[in-house]
Design a protein around this motif. Structure first.
Motif, mmCIF file in Angstrom:
data_model
loop_
_atom_site.group_PDB
_atom_site.id
_atom_site.type_symbol
_atom_site.label_atom_id
_atom_site.label_comp_id
_atom_site.label_asym_id
_atom_site.label_seq_id
_atom_site.Cartn_x
_atom_site.Cartn_y
_atom_site.Cartn_z
ATOM 1 N N ASP A 1 -4.694 5.993 -1.371
ATOM 2 C CA ASP A 1 -5.795 5.859 -2.325
ATOM 3 C C ASP A 1 -7.180 5.980 -1.699
ATOM 4 N N ASP A 2 -7.348 5.583 -0.425
ATOM 5 C CA ASP A 2 -8.684 5.674 0.174
ATOM 6 C C ASP A 2 -8.719 6.265 1.591
ATOM 7 N N GLY A 3 -7.559 6.661 2.137
ATOM 8 C CA GLY A 3 -7.507 7.309 3.444
ATOM 9 C C GLY A 3 -7.604 6.389 4.645
ATOM 10 N N ASN B 1 0.840 -1.201 0.000
ATOM 11 C CA ASN B 1 0.000 0.000 0.000
ATOM 12 C C ASN B 1 0.869 1.243 0.000
ATOM 13 N N LEU B 2 0.546 2.220 -0.851
ATOM 14 C CA LEU B 2 1.183 3.530 -0.758
ATOM 15 C C LEU B 2 0.561 4.228 0.442
ATOM 16 N N VAL B 3 1.395 4.705 1.353
ATOM 17 C CA VAL B 3 0.890 5.298 2.590
ATOM 18 C C VAL B 3 1.590 6.616 2.891
ATOM 19 N N ILE B 4 0.957 7.362 3.770
ATOM 20 C CA ILE B 4 1.556 8.551 4.370
ATOM 21 C C ILE B 4 1.620 8.287 5.872
ATOM 22 N N ALA B 5 2.805 8.469 6.458
ATOM 23 C CA ALA B 5 2.964 8.299 7.902
ATOM 24 C C ALA B 5 2.702 9.643 8.566
ATOM 25 N N ALA B 6 1.730 9.680 9.454
ATOM 26 C CA ALA B 6 1.396 10.919 10.158
ATOM 27 C C ALA B 6 2.590 11.350 11.017
#
Length: 122
Positions: free
Chosen positions: A93-95, A78-83
């Motif tokens: 892609d879907d939050g 999964n492409l992710v963003i680390a808070a």
């Protein structure tokens, strides 16, 4: 089909947000759209048309507007963003939050139209 996608298809339309030059490759920038802070992530190395993502800049755990400062990565495919504050990971892609399914980021359709970044706010 999400509610936002349905509205776009029904003619809600796209609105210009910024130019490609305003984006930072493999990182986030934040834009103010209709009273909402939207974090834009531009990943030019990704295949296909999924090089641009728009998610809510507000971290649901801390309440701080910091998601645009997070680190982009990949976890379990999964492409992710680390808070930045609590390090939870959100799928671009879907939050969806990988660690805490009850948390999520709002997402919007976003695209490059020539050199213009366009977003569909629903």
């Amino acid at each position: 089909m999400s509610r936002v996608e349905a509205k776009v298809q029904q003619g809600q339309g796209w609105q210009s947000l910024c130019s490609r030059q305003d984006l930072v490759a493999n990182s986030g920038v934040v834009a103010w759209v209709d009273g909402i802070q939207v974090a834009l992530f531009y990943l030019p190395g990704e295949p296909g048309d999924k090089q641009l993502y728009a998610v809510d800049n507000r971290d649901p755990k801390s309440g701080a507007n910091v998601i645009g400062r997070g680190i982009v990565g990949s976890l379990s495919g999964n492409l992710v963003i680390a808070a930045p504050l609590y390090k939870q990971h959100f799928r671009l892609d879907d939050g969806t939050c990988l660690e805490y399914p009850e948390q999520s980021l709002r997402t919007w359709p976003v695209r490059l139209h020539g050199e213009t970044v366009e977003i569909a706010m629903g």
